[in-house]
Structure formats: C-alpha cells, structure tokens
Enzyme design. Structure first.
Site, PDB file in Angstrom:
ATOM      1  N   HIS A  55      67.859  74.491  27.419  1.00 35.96           N
ATOM      2  CA  HIS A  55      68.783  73.369  27.452  1.00 35.96           C
ATOM      3  C   HIS A  55      68.157  72.220  26.660  1.00 35.96           C
ATOM      4  CE1 HIS A  55      66.262  72.584  31.185  1.00 35.96           C
ATOM      5  NE2 HIS A  55      66.110  71.472  30.498  1.00 35.96           N
TER       6      HIS A  55
HETATM    7  P1  TYD Z   1      66.976  74.428  35.965  1.00 35.77           P
HETATM    8  O1  TYD Z   1      67.370  73.203  35.187  1.00 35.77           O
HETATM    9  O2  TYD Z   1      67.905  75.603  35.883  1.00 35.77           O
HETATM   10  O3  TYD Z   1      65.518  74.877  35.559  1.00 35.77           O
HETATM   11  P2  TYD Z   1      64.972  75.145  34.065  1.00 35.77           P
HETATM   12  O4  TYD Z   1      64.599  73.806  33.525  1.00 35.77           O
HETATM   13  O5  TYD Z   1      63.823  76.037  34.181  1.00 35.77           O
HETATM   14  O6  TYD Z   1      66.101  75.782  33.308  1.00 35.77           O
HETATM   15  O7  TYD Z   1      66.797  73.994  37.478  1.00 35.77           O
HETATM   16  C1  TYD Z   1      66.800  74.939  38.531  1.00 35.77           C
HETATM   17  C2  TYD Z   1      67.444  74.289  39.751  1.00 35.77           C
HETATM   18  O8  TYD Z   1      66.702  73.170  40.201  1.00 35.77           O
HETATM   19  C3  TYD Z   1      68.860  73.809  39.492  1.00 35.77           C
HETATM   20  O9  TYD Z   1      69.671  74.182  40.600  1.00 35.77           O
HETATM   21  C4  TYD Z   1      68.755  72.316  39.447  1.00 35.77           C
HETATM   22  C5  TYD Z   1      67.544  72.017  40.314  1.00 35.77           C
HETATM   23  N1  TYD Z   1      66.789  70.831  39.903  1.00 35.77           N
HETATM   24  C6  TYD Z   1      66.864  69.693  40.693  1.00 35.77           C
HETATM   25  O10 TYD Z   1      67.575  69.635  41.713  1.00 35.77           O
HETATM   26  N2  TYD Z   1      66.122  68.604  40.322  1.00 35.77           N
HETATM   27  C7  TYD Z   1      65.341  68.609  39.217  1.00 35.77           C
HETATM   28  O11 TYD Z   1      64.663  67.597  38.927  1.00 35.77           O
HETATM   29  C8  TYD Z   1      65.300  69.795  38.395  1.00 35.77           C
HETATM   30  C9  TYD Z   1      64.447  69.830  37.150  1.00 35.77           C
HETATM   31  C10 TYD Z   1      66.030  70.875  38.786  1.00 35.77           C
END
Ligand code: TYD
Length: 139
Positions: A55
């Site tokens: 992303h």
């Molecule tokens: P995600 O953005 O999918 O992780 P990556 O960066 O590895 O792709 O995040 C995984 C889950 O964690 C998603 O349900 C959102 C949650 N999350 C939070 O609640 N707070 C945060 O600060 C972050 C980074 C993720």
C-alpha cells in the site's frame, strides 16, 4: 498530498547507538533522529512467507527498523523501484509519503518496528496499485 515524492526521498539512517561492556542501546527521538514527531509505533512479527504492506500513504512518514532478524523492503514511486535490506537494529529506513511499499523475505524471528508520524487513519491509505498510479500521475 505528497504525490511528487520518489524512491530517492527514502534513505537509510544510522540510528545512534551507545555501547559499553553491557552491550548496545539505540535511541530514536522524534524531531531529533527522525524529521517528524512520533505519534504511533507498531511492529510486525511471526510473519510467515508472505508479502506485507502493499500500500501507499498519502501523508504518513515512517521509520522502519528490523529490530531483530531481517526484512526486505521494496519502495516504488510508480516509475522506479528501490530495494532496501533491513538487517541491523541500528539501521532505519525513512520512508517519505506517497510511495508504494512491499515487505517480504522476513527471516525467522524477524521483528519489524515502524515509527509513524500520525495515528492510524484509514483514509491515508491507498491499497489499490492502479489507484496509486493515478494518484502519482494526476496533476
Ligand atoms: P495492515 O495495514 O493490513 O498491515 P500491513 O501494513 O502489513 O499491510 O494492518 C493489519 C491490521 O491491523 C488491519 O486490520 C488494520 C490494523 N492496524 C491498526 O488497527 N492500526 C495500525 O496502526 C496499523 C498499522 C494496522
């Protein structure tokens, strides 16, 4: 919106470290060791053989560190890509806003810690690559 950033706006920084006969201590202070106030810390661990991230953020700045083990980070500005290997607890990758990132090749036991300039905001994410390319190419 920080849409005009490129892979060259990301860089590895040497996190300051203090050593004595008790070992090492590293420290990161907001607005001192990183060019932003630290509003949030999260970390990835026990990651299987998958890619994470995939992303971009419109505004968020981050510092990424493999505090244990190693991880590969691919940064993509829509034109160029640059790969960084994080494999030392004193090596941080400063990631500018507006860049697509993919994390993979997590070693066994890897812990990837991220210091972020803002609280979690869903609206700051671009999770679709074509949408990211439009974001970069629209003036
Ligand atoms: P995600 O953005 O999918 O992780 P990556 O960066 O590895 O792709 O995040 C995984 C889950 O964690 C998603 O349900 C959102 C949650 N999350 C939070 O609640 N707070 C945060 O600060 C972050 C980074 C993720």
């Amino acid at each position: 919106m920080k849409k005009h950033t490129t892979v060259d706006d990301c860089r590895i920084i040497n996190i300051r470290k203090y050593f004595d006969n008790r070992g090492y201590l590293s420290v990161i202070e907001g607005d001192v060791d990183v060019p932003f106030e630290i509003k949030r810390v999260y970390y990835l661990y026990m990651v299987p053989e998958v890619a994470r991230g995939e992303h971009a953020h419109k505004m968020l700045q981050q510092l990424m560190i493999a505090t244990s083990g190693s991880v590969h980070v691919m940064i993509d500005d829509g034109t160029n890509k640059k790969k960084f290997v994080l494999d030392k607890p004193w090596k941080g990758l400063l990631i500018a806003p507006g860049l697509w990132r993919t994390l993979d090749d997590f070693s066994g036991g890897a812990v990837c810690m991220v210091l972020a300039s803002a609280k979690y905001e869903k609206e700051d994410y671009i999770r679709d690559y074509n949408e990211f390319l439009k974001f970069k190419n629209n003036d």
